[in-house]
Design a protein around this motif. Structure first.
Motif, PDB file in Angstrom:
ATOM      1  N   SER A 277       0.801  -1.224   0.000  1.00 27.97           N
ATOM      2  CA  SER A 277       0.000   0.000   0.000  1.00 27.97           C
ATOM      3  C   SER A 277       0.836   1.277   0.000  1.00 27.97           C
ATOM      4  O   SER A 277       0.474   2.279   0.633  1.00 27.97           O
ATOM      5  CB  SER A 277      -0.999  -0.010   1.166  1.00 27.97           C
ATOM      6  OG  SER A 277      -1.920  -1.078   1.004  1.00 27.97           O
ATOM      7  N   VAL A 278       1.969   1.236  -0.707  1.00 27.78           N
ATOM      8  CA  VAL A 278       2.730   2.483  -0.897  1.00 27.78           C
ATOM      9  C   VAL A 278       1.923   3.383  -1.825  1.00 27.78           C
ATOM     10  O   VAL A 278       1.358   2.929  -2.826  1.00 27.78           O
ATOM     11  CB  VAL A 278       4.120   2.204  -1.529  1.00 27.78           C
ATOM     12  CG1 VAL A 278       4.857   3.511  -1.811  1.00 27.78           C
ATOM     13  CG2 VAL A 278       4.956   1.301  -0.629  1.00 27.78           C
ATOM     14  N   ASN A 279       1.852   4.659  -1.479  1.00 29.31           N
ATOM     15  CA  ASN A 279       1.180   5.621  -2.354  1.00 29.31           C
ATOM     16  C   ASN A 279       1.925   6.951  -2.307  1.00 29.31           C
ATOM     17  O   ASN A 279       2.932   7.081  -1.583  1.00 29.31           O
ATOM     18  CB  ASN A 279      -0.309   5.775  -1.977  1.00 29.31           C
ATOM     19  CG  ASN A 279      -0.492   6.220  -0.537  1.00 29.31           C
ATOM     20  OD1 ASN A 279       0.254   7.071  -0.050  1.00 29.31           O
ATOM     21  ND2 ASN A 279      -1.477   5.655   0.140  1.00 29.31           N
ATOM     22  N   ALA A 280       1.407   7.929  -3.066  1.00 33.68           N
ATOM     23  CA  ALA A 280       2.123   9.206  -3.163  1.00 33.68           C
ATOM     24  C   ALA A 280       2.156   9.930  -1.823  1.00 33.68           C
ATOM     25  O   ALA A 280       3.044  10.744  -1.568  1.00 33.68           O
ATOM     26  CB  ALA A 280       1.451  10.073  -4.227  1.00 33.68           C
ATOM     27  N   ALA A 281       1.190   9.623  -0.948  1.00 32.16           N
ATOM     28  CA  ALA A 281       1.119  10.325   0.334  1.00 32.16           C
ATOM     29  C   ALA A 281       2.062   9.744   1.383  1.00 32.16           C
ATOM     30  O   ALA A 281       2.503  10.457   2.289  1.00 32.16           O
ATOM     31  CB  ALA A 281      -0.319  10.295   0.851  1.00 32.16           C
ATOM     32  N   ASN A 282       2.356   8.439   1.296  1.00 31.61           N
ATOM     33  CA  ASN A 282       3.198   7.848   2.349  1.00 31.61           C
ATOM     34  C   ASN A 282       4.613   7.501   1.906  1.00 31.61           C
ATOM     35  O   ASN A 282       5.453   7.110   2.730  1.00 31.61           O
ATOM     36  CB  ASN A 282       2.506   6.609   2.966  1.00 31.61           C
ATOM     37  CG  ASN A 282       2.252   5.504   1.928  1.00 31.61           C
ATOM     38  OD1 ASN A 282       2.976   5.370   0.963  1.00 31.61           O
ATOM     39  ND2 ASN A 282       1.212   4.703   2.152  1.00 31.61           N
ATOM     40  N   ALA A 283       4.882   7.624   0.603  1.00 34.17           N
ATOM     41  CA  ALA A 283       6.172   7.143   0.083  1.00 34.17           C
ATOM     42  C   ALA A 283       7.364   7.894   0.675  1.00 34.17           C
ATOM     43  O   ALA A 283       8.379   7.283   1.025  1.00 34.17           O
ATOM     44  CB  ALA A 283       6.183   7.259  -1.440  1.00 34.17           C
ATOM     45  N   LYS A 284       7.238   9.197   0.803  1.00 36.99           N
ATOM     46  CA  LYS A 284       8.378  10.003   1.248  1.00 36.99           C
ATOM     47  C   LYS A 284       8.858   9.543   2.631  1.00 36.99           C
ATOM     48  O   LYS A 284      10.048   9.354   2.870  1.00 36.99           O
ATOM     49  CB  LYS A 284       7.991  11.485   1.283  1.00 36.99           C
ATOM     50  CG  LYS A 284       9.154  12.367   0.934  1.00 36.99           C
ATOM     51  CD  LYS A 284       8.752  13.826   0.749  1.00 36.99           C
ATOM     52  CE  LYS A 284       9.873  14.623   0.124  1.00 36.99           C
ATOM     53  NZ  LYS A 284      10.196  14.238  -1.230  1.00 36.99           N
ATOM     54  N   GLU A 285       7.910   9.357   3.535  1.00 38.28           N
ATOM     55  CA  GLU A 285       8.277   8.958   4.894  1.00 38.28           C
ATOM     56  C   GLU A 285       8.883   7.548   4.911  1.00 38.28           C
ATOM     57  O   GLU A 285       9.875   7.294   5.604  1.00 38.28           O
ATOM     58  CB  GLU A 285       7.024   8.997   5.786  1.00 38.28           C
ATOM     59  CG  GLU A 285       7.375   8.890   7.246  1.00 38.28           C
ATOM     60  CD  GLU A 285       6.149   8.903   8.152  1.00 38.28           C
ATOM     61  OE1 GLU A 285       5.123   9.515   7.784  1.00 38.28           O
ATOM     62  OE2 GLU A 285       6.244   8.290   9.230  1.00 38.28           O
TER      63      GLU A 285
END
Ligand code: PEP
Length: 253
Positions: free
Chosen positions: A216-224
């Motif tokens: 469930s990697v997405n654009a909102a959590n990828a950076k962290e």
């Protein structure tokens, strides 16, 4: 320095025309927007490997990968695809041991060890998946299980071969559920995996292996997630089917 990698796992999705359109969109955005040396891999269904490769051409920084390969090299195995075939098509990567293969097709450590051997013999780069189901995490046995999955499928390899492997840690409870591991959970497990590799192969080898997080990697959590010291990129399912979302994930590294 180990490689940063973002791989998309398209699973069994898209028609041929949709696959071509998605490839063109990703290629254009990556060329325009992605700086740095992240490797991008599109793991497409088998029939789309060549059409997607043809769109990417030779100059693209994006590679293709298969989602599985047989433990056999050739023969009477109807419906199967071999590492020999993939190599002959210039496909550099292959996902092995995805949890859906383990769950629906009964793949276990012994079989995966054979698949890894055949893939390496023919010069493919395996993206080897490991990860625990929810009940195993709830029993606090997730570290032991993931270490065992790695031992069973990879620890027969010599150092030179092991260095060619990419590992993807994908907790089963996070795959396709929208419930991602926290960055702390991901970092903790990646550190355990690296320590386990170091115990067998030494720290320098362990430090050279790229360990991707998937689930469930997405654009909102990828950076962290990608900011964690031992997370070297991602294996992305659902979000890799949307060009803008996938490229934002790539840009998060
Ligand atoms: C995957 O298929 O490897 C995966 C991680 O899927 P999703 O990103 O949809 O959870």
């Amino acid at each position: 320095m180990r490689s940063k990698i973002v791989a998309g796992n398209w699973k069994m999705n898209k028609t041929l025309d949709e696959a071509k359109a998605l490839t063109s969109e990703i290629m254009g955005m990556v060329a325009d927007e992605v700086k740095g040396d992240v490797k991008v891999v599109l793991c497409t269904p088998f029939p789309y490997l060549i059409p997607v490769k043809n769109i990417l051409g030779t100059s693209s920084r994006i590679a293709v990968g298969a989602q599985n390969a047989s433990e056999h090299e050739a023969g009477a195995y109807t419906g199967e695809v071999s590492s020999v075939m993939l190599k002959s098509m210039d496909v550099p990567y292959v996902i092995l041991g995805h949890s859906e293969r383990r769950q629906y097709f009964g793949e276990d450590g012994k079989l995966l060890a054979k698949k890894v051997d055949v893939a390496l013999k023919h010069g493919l780069i395996p993206i080897f998946c490991c990860g625990e189901p929810l009940e195993v995490r709830e029993r606090n046995e997730h570290e032991a299980l993931v270490c065992r999955q790695i031992e069973e499928a990879l620890f027969h390899l010599n150092e030179e071969s092991l260095k060619k492997i990419v590992i993807a840690y994908e907790p089963v409870w996070a795959i396709g559920t929208g419930k991602t591991a926290s960055s702390q959970q991901a970092q903790d497990m990646h550190a355990v995996i690296r320590k386990h590799l170091a115990g067998k192969y030494g720290q320098a080898v362990a430090d050279s292996i790229s360990i991707l997080y998937g689930g469930s990697v997405n654009a909102a959590n990828a950076k962290e997630l990608f900011a964690c010291a031992d997370v070297d990129g991602g294996l992305v399912g659902g979000a890799s089917l949307k060009s803008r979302e996938f490229v934002e994930i790539i840009k998060s590294i």
